[in-house]
Design a protein around this motif. Structure first.
Motif, PDB file in Angstrom:
ATOM      1  N   PRO A  34       0.808  -1.222   0.000  1.00 43.44           N
ATOM      2  CA  PRO A  34       0.000   0.000   0.000  1.00 43.44           C
ATOM      3  C   PRO A  34       0.839   1.269   0.000  1.00 43.44           C
ATOM      4  CG  PRO A  34      -0.148  -1.160   2.111  1.00 43.44           C
ATOM      5  CD  PRO A  34       0.531  -2.083   1.173  1.00 43.44           C
ATOM      6  N   GLY A  35       0.501   2.165  -0.941  1.00 47.97           N
ATOM      7  CA  GLY A  35       1.145   3.471  -0.992  1.00 47.97           C
ATOM      8  C   GLY A  35       2.506   3.496  -1.667  1.00 47.97           C
ATOM      9  N   LEU A  36       3.018   2.361  -2.096  1.00 46.08           N
ATOM     10  CA  LEU A  36       4.356   2.350  -2.693  1.00 46.08           C
ATOM     11  C   LEU A  36       4.363   2.973  -4.084  1.00 46.08           C
ATOM     12  CD1 LEU A  36       7.329   1.466  -2.447  1.00 46.08           C
ATOM     13  CD2 LEU A  36       6.665  -0.712  -3.496  1.00 46.08           C
ATOM     14  N   ILE A  37       3.319   2.678  -4.877  1.00 46.61           N
ATOM     15  CA  ILE A  37       3.250   3.215  -6.237  1.00 46.61           C
ATOM     16  C   ILE A  37       2.263   4.374  -6.244  1.00 46.61           C
ATOM     17  CG2 ILE A  37       2.655   2.689  -8.629  1.00 46.61           C
ATOM     18  CD1 ILE A  37       3.471  -0.176  -8.140  1.00 46.61           C
ATOM     19  N   LYS A  38       2.798   5.561  -6.208  1.00 49.54           N
ATOM     20  CA  LYS A  38       1.943   6.752  -6.230  1.00 49.54           C
ATOM     21  C   LYS A  38       2.783   7.968  -6.609  1.00 49.54           C
ATOM     22  CE  LYS A  38       2.438   7.921  -1.305  1.00 49.54           C
ATOM     23  NZ  LYS A  38       1.707   8.171  -0.045  1.00 49.54           N
ATOM     24  N   GLY A  39       2.105   8.966  -7.109  1.00 49.14           N
ATOM     25  CA  GLY A  39       2.760  10.207  -7.485  1.00 49.14           C
ATOM     26  C   GLY A  39       2.888  10.354  -8.990  1.00 49.14           C
ATOM     27  N   HIS A  40       2.670  11.600  -9.464  1.00 45.26           N
ATOM     28  CA  HIS A  40       2.783  11.926 -10.886  1.00 45.26           C
ATOM     29  C   HIS A  40       1.863  11.064 -11.757  1.00 45.26           C
ATOM     30  CE1 HIS A  40       6.577  13.682  -9.325  1.00 45.26           C
ATOM     31  NE2 HIS A  40       6.305  14.612 -10.227  1.00 45.26           N
ATOM     32  N   GLY A  41       0.733  10.702 -11.205  1.00 45.84           N
ATOM     33  CA  GLY A  41      -0.242   9.926 -11.967  1.00 45.84           C
ATOM     34  C   GLY A  41      -0.109   8.428 -11.809  1.00 45.84           C
ATOM     35  N   ASN A  42       0.945   7.958 -11.166  1.00 44.35           N
ATOM     36  CA  ASN A  42       1.091   6.530 -10.886  1.00 44.35           C
ATOM     37  C   ASN A  42       0.162   6.161  -9.732  1.00 44.35           C
ATOM     38  OD1 ASN A  42       3.610   5.727 -12.581  1.00 44.35           O
ATOM     39  ND2 ASN A  42       4.225   7.619 -11.546  1.00 44.35           N
ATOM     40  N   ASP A  43      -0.523   5.031  -9.867  1.00 46.54           N
ATOM     41  CA  ASP A  43      -1.518   4.666  -8.859  1.00 46.54           C
ATOM     42  C   ASP A  43      -1.531   3.147  -8.674  1.00 46.54           C
ATOM     43  OD1 ASP A  43      -3.683   4.312  -7.199  1.00 46.54           O
ATOM     44  OD2 ASP A  43      -5.023   5.631  -8.323  1.00 46.54           O
ATOM     45  N   GLY A  44      -0.949   2.691  -7.575  1.00 48.25           N
ATOM     46  CA  GLY A  44      -0.880   1.273  -7.274  1.00 48.25           C
ATOM     47  C   GLY A  44      -2.225   0.634  -7.016  1.00 48.25           C
ATOM     48  N   ARG A  45      -3.290   1.427  -6.869  1.00 51.00           N
ATOM     49  CA  ARG A  45      -4.634   0.881  -6.684  1.00 51.00           C
ATOM     50  C   ARG A  45      -5.228   0.410  -8.004  1.00 51.00           C
ATOM     51  NH1 ARG A  45      -7.206   6.105  -4.001  1.00 51.00           N
ATOM     52  NH2 ARG A  45      -6.119   6.886  -5.885  1.00 51.00           N
ATOM     53  N   LYS A  46      -4.593   0.793  -9.128  1.00 48.30           N
ATOM     54  CA  LYS A  46      -5.111   0.433 -10.453  1.00 48.30           C
ATOM     55  C   LYS A  46      -4.205  -0.529 -11.201  1.00 48.30           C
ATOM     56  CE  LYS A  46      -7.449   4.915 -10.931  1.00 48.30           C
ATOM     57  NZ  LYS A  46      -7.533   6.171 -11.723  1.00 48.30           N
ATOM     58  N   ILE A  47      -3.003  -0.759 -10.679  1.00 50.59           N
ATOM     59  CA  ILE A  47      -2.034  -1.638 -11.337  1.00 50.59           C
ATOM     60  C   ILE A  47      -2.116  -3.016 -10.704  1.00 50.59           C
ATOM     61  CG2 ILE A  47       0.429  -2.093 -11.690  1.00 50.59           C
ATOM     62  CD1 ILE A  47       0.821   0.956 -11.761  1.00 50.59           C
ATOM     63  N   THR A  48      -2.363  -4.038 -11.526  1.00 52.94           N
ATOM     64  CA  THR A  48      -2.500  -5.393 -11.004  1.00 52.94           C
ATOM     65  C   THR A  48      -1.202  -6.191 -11.149  1.00 52.94           C
ATOM     66  OG1 THR A  48      -3.205  -6.357 -13.103  1.00 52.94           O
ATOM     67  CG2 THR A  48      -4.924  -5.400 -11.696  1.00 52.94           C
ATOM     68  N   VAL A  49      -1.176  -7.331 -10.497  1.00 52.35           N
ATOM     69  CA  VAL A  49      -0.039  -8.247 -10.630  1.00 52.35           C
ATOM     70  C   VAL A  49       0.137  -8.644 -12.093  1.00 52.35           C
ATOM     71  CG1 VAL A  49       0.814 -10.556 -10.029  1.00 52.35           C
ATOM     72  CG2 VAL A  49      -0.212  -9.089  -8.264  1.00 52.35           C
ATOM     73  N   ARG A  50      -0.970  -8.896 -12.779  1.00 48.35           N
ATOM     74  CA  ARG A  50      -0.899  -9.240 -14.202  1.00 48.35           C
ATOM     75  C   ARG A  50      -0.237  -8.117 -14.999  1.00 48.35           C
ATOM     76  NH1 ARG A  50      -3.753 -12.855 -17.149  1.00 48.35           N
ATOM     77  NH2 ARG A  50      -5.321 -13.091 -15.501  1.00 48.35           N
ATOM     78  N   HIS A  51      -0.636  -6.875 -14.743  1.00 46.35           N
ATOM     79  CA  HIS A  51      -0.021  -5.739 -15.442  1.00 46.35           C
ATOM     80  C   HIS A  51       1.497  -5.722 -15.237  1.00 46.35           C
ATOM     81  CE1 HIS A  51      -4.082  -3.446 -15.024  1.00 46.35           C
ATOM     82  NE2 HIS A  51      -4.009  -4.041 -16.211  1.00 46.35           N
ATOM     83  N   LEU A  52       1.926  -5.957 -14.027  1.00 48.20           N
ATOM     84  CA  LEU A  52       3.361  -5.940 -13.726  1.00 48.20           C
ATOM     85  C   LEU A  52       4.089  -7.060 -14.464  1.00 48.20           C
ATOM     86  CD1 LEU A  52       3.048  -5.294  -9.884  1.00 48.20           C
ATOM     87  CD2 LEU A  52       3.887  -3.641 -11.579  1.00 48.20           C
ATOM     88  N   LEU A  53       3.496  -8.245 -14.478  1.00 47.71           N
ATOM     89  CA  LEU A  53       4.116  -9.383 -15.150  1.00 47.71           C
ATOM     90  C   LEU A  53       4.209  -9.170 -16.661  1.00 47.71           C
ATOM     91  CD1 LEU A  53       2.317 -12.301 -13.281  1.00 47.71           C
ATOM     92  CD2 LEU A  53       4.788 -11.871 -13.242  1.00 47.71           C
ATOM     93  N   GLN A  54       3.226  -8.482 -17.232  1.00 44.84           N
ATOM     94  CA  GLN A  54       3.114  -8.395 -18.694  1.00 44.84           C
ATOM     95  C   GLN A  54       3.613  -7.074 -19.270  1.00 44.84           C
ATOM     96  OE1 GLN A  54      -0.860  -9.344 -20.257  1.00 44.84           O
ATOM     97  NE2 GLN A  54       0.200 -10.778 -21.605  1.00 44.84           N
ATOM     98  N   HIS A  55       4.147  -6.204 -18.425  1.00 43.25           N
ATOM     99  CA  HIS A  55       4.652  -4.890 -18.868  1.00 43.25           C
ATOM    100  C   HIS A  55       3.526  -4.024 -19.437  1.00 43.25           C
ATOM    101  CE1 HIS A  55       8.708  -6.216 -18.123  1.00 43.25           C
ATOM    102  NE2 HIS A  55       8.594  -7.193 -18.986  1.00 43.25           N
ATOM    103  N   THR A  56       2.353  -4.139 -18.846  1.00 41.51           N
ATOM    104  CA  THR A  56       1.227  -3.303 -19.263  1.00 41.51           C
ATOM    105  C   THR A  56       0.794  -2.359 -18.131  1.00 41.51           C
ATOM    106  OG1 THR A  56      -0.300  -5.094 -18.650  1.00 41.51           O
ATOM    107  CG2 THR A  56       0.360  -4.954 -20.959  1.00 41.51           C
ATOM    108  N   SER A  57       1.696  -2.127 -17.173  1.00 38.04           N
ATOM    109  CA  SER A  57       1.369  -1.273 -16.020  1.00 38.04           C
ATOM    110  C   SER A  57       1.441   0.206 -16.353  1.00 38.04           C
ATOM    111  CB  SER A  57       2.330  -1.558 -14.865  1.00 38.04           C
ATOM    112  OG  SER A  57       3.650  -1.110 -15.191  1.00 38.04           O
ATOM    113  N   GLY A  58       2.233   0.575 -17.353  1.00 41.67           N
ATOM    114  CA  GLY A  58       2.456   1.982 -17.673  1.00 41.67           C
ATOM    115  C   GLY A  58       3.595   2.606 -16.899  1.00 41.67           C
ATOM    116  N   ILE A  59       4.181   1.893 -15.941  1.00 38.46           N
ATOM    117  CA  ILE A  59       5.311   2.431 -15.176  1.00 38.46           C
ATOM    118  C   ILE A  59       6.484   2.699 -16.112  1.00 38.46           C
ATOM    119  CG2 ILE A  59       7.049   1.858 -13.435  1.00 38.46           C
ATOM    120  CD1 ILE A  59       4.916   0.310 -11.932  1.00 38.46           C
TER     121      ILE A  59
END
Length: 384
Positions: A109-134
């Motif tokens: 909680p709270g690790l991914i935030k700031g400048h439009g980054n939002d860890g509440r919207k990024i899933t484990v699948r997104h991270l695995l597949q490079h579709t997170s937008g980070i």
């Protein structure tokens, strides 16, 4: 010590022994020598088929001594590490310890935030597949752009949280799930999620769940060591035209996006076991294999490439596809592949990374791609 790449390549080609027509080992070696001619110092190739494994090398392990490349040498596997991490995450999903639809905030909680980054919207699948937008802002040696920077920063270390914090200084490339952009930082996040779920570090879980069960005796996490185990070819980088090969064997880069050291035999065993269903339950392996197109610029280098969950799939010129994961890190470039039917596999370790020109990078990649395609398409490359 800087050495002209043209001088090394000329010397190597001058000592090449002519191969007999139709000799699969000689043909494979000739393809490996084309990689050297394309601007690499050394190459290891392992092709496994119906008759077992065939190993060839080309080039030199050391541009000063001209010693031969060891056929069972250690190397840094770079982003092929991501498949190990993805395997652990998918095992945890299969055990009900986490869900691919969990958000990053569920665990961190709270690790991914700031400048439009939002860890509440990024899933484990997104991270695995490079579709997170980070967006990466990576401080590790993969981002070093000159020999001077290499000498100054090769022993720097950063925690996963520091890496993630740097990425949070940038606006995301796109909303989660709305694009594809390769993000090493996403795997730094996954490493922390593994630790949160299991109480053990990502590399301890990889060791417990993958390395030990498969008997990968030559795969290891280097920790804070900048050294490679022996035997190994030295790893070289070419940062700019005219500078020549810079020895970049020694550096620290041991995070979840690309930290492991291995051999061609161990990587071959890992990828064939994974894609053969020995490490994941059918449902999780099916999830890993679900792919999306990679970014347009990468499709120019790897035509037809698609990305699953820590796994890349590409078409073969003879029909069908192969799956695996490459890795690029200072001094070493790794390519892996297993055919869809699991009958043939390949691991290539090139002990050179080039950053001097797009033309040279594409030339070297094309030579590697030719070798991979021929080895996976031609039944003559089955070991005899």
């Amino acid at each position: 010590m800087f050495v002209s790449p043209l001088g090394v390549v000329s010397a190597l080609l001058a000592t090449t022994i002519a191969a007999a027509p139709g000799d699969s080992r000689s043909d494979l070696r000739r393809d490996a020598e084309r990689i050297v001619a394309g601007g690499a110092t050394g190459v290891q190739v392992r092709v496994t088929g119906e008759g077992g494994s065939m190993v060839v090398t080309a080039g030199v392990a050391d541009v000063r001594t001209k010693s031969p490349v060891p056929p069972e040498g250690y190397f840094r596997i770079g982003s092929a590490n991501k498949t190990f991490v993805a395997t652990v995450v998918l095992q945890l999903a299969g055990e009900g310890e986490l869900s691919l639809d969990d958000t990053a905030d569920t665990w961190l909680p709270g690790l991914i935030k700031g400048h439009g980054n939002d860890g509440r919207k990024i899933t484990v699948r997104h991270l695995l597949q490079h579709t997170s937008g980070i967006v990466d802002d990576y401080p590790f040696p993969t981002a070093i752009a000159s020999s001077r920077e290499y000498r100054r920063h090769r022993f720097d270390t950063y925690t996963a949280r520091e890496v993630i914090s740097r990425a949070m200084r940038h606006k995301p490339a796109f909303a989660p799930g709305k694009g594809w952009s390769y993000a090493n930082t996403g795997y730094a996040v996954l490493g922390l999620i593994i630790e949160k779920v299991t109480g053990r570090t990502w590399h301890a879980e990889v060791d417990r769940r993958v390395i030990k069960p498969l008997g990968l005796k030559h795969t290891r996490w280097p920790g804070n060591s900048a050294e490679l185990p022996r035997p190994h070819a030295r790893g070289y980088s070419v940062f700019k035209t005219g500078e020549g090969f810079v020895d970049t064997t020694r550096h620290r880069d041991a995070d979840a996006s690309g930290g492991l050291i291995s051999t061609t035999a161990d990587l071959d065993r890992f990828f064939t076991a994974l894609l053969g269903g020995r490490l994941l339950r059918p449902a999780q392996l099916a999830e890993m294999r679900k792919t999306v197109p990679v970014a347009k610029e990468l499709r120019q280098i790897w035509p037809g490439a698609r990305y699953g969950l820590g796994l890349m799939r590409r078409p073969l010129p003879c029909g069908g596809t192969y799956a695996g994961h490459g890795g690029d890190i200072l001094g070493f470039s790794t390519r892996t592949g297993v055919t869809a039917d699991g009958e043939r596999s390949i691991v290539v370790s090139v002990s050179t990374e080039r950053f001097d020109s797009a033309k040279r990078v594409l030339q070297l990649e094309a030579a590697v791609d030719r070798l991979v395609s021929r080895a996976l398409c031609d039944a003559r490359y089955d070991a005899r």
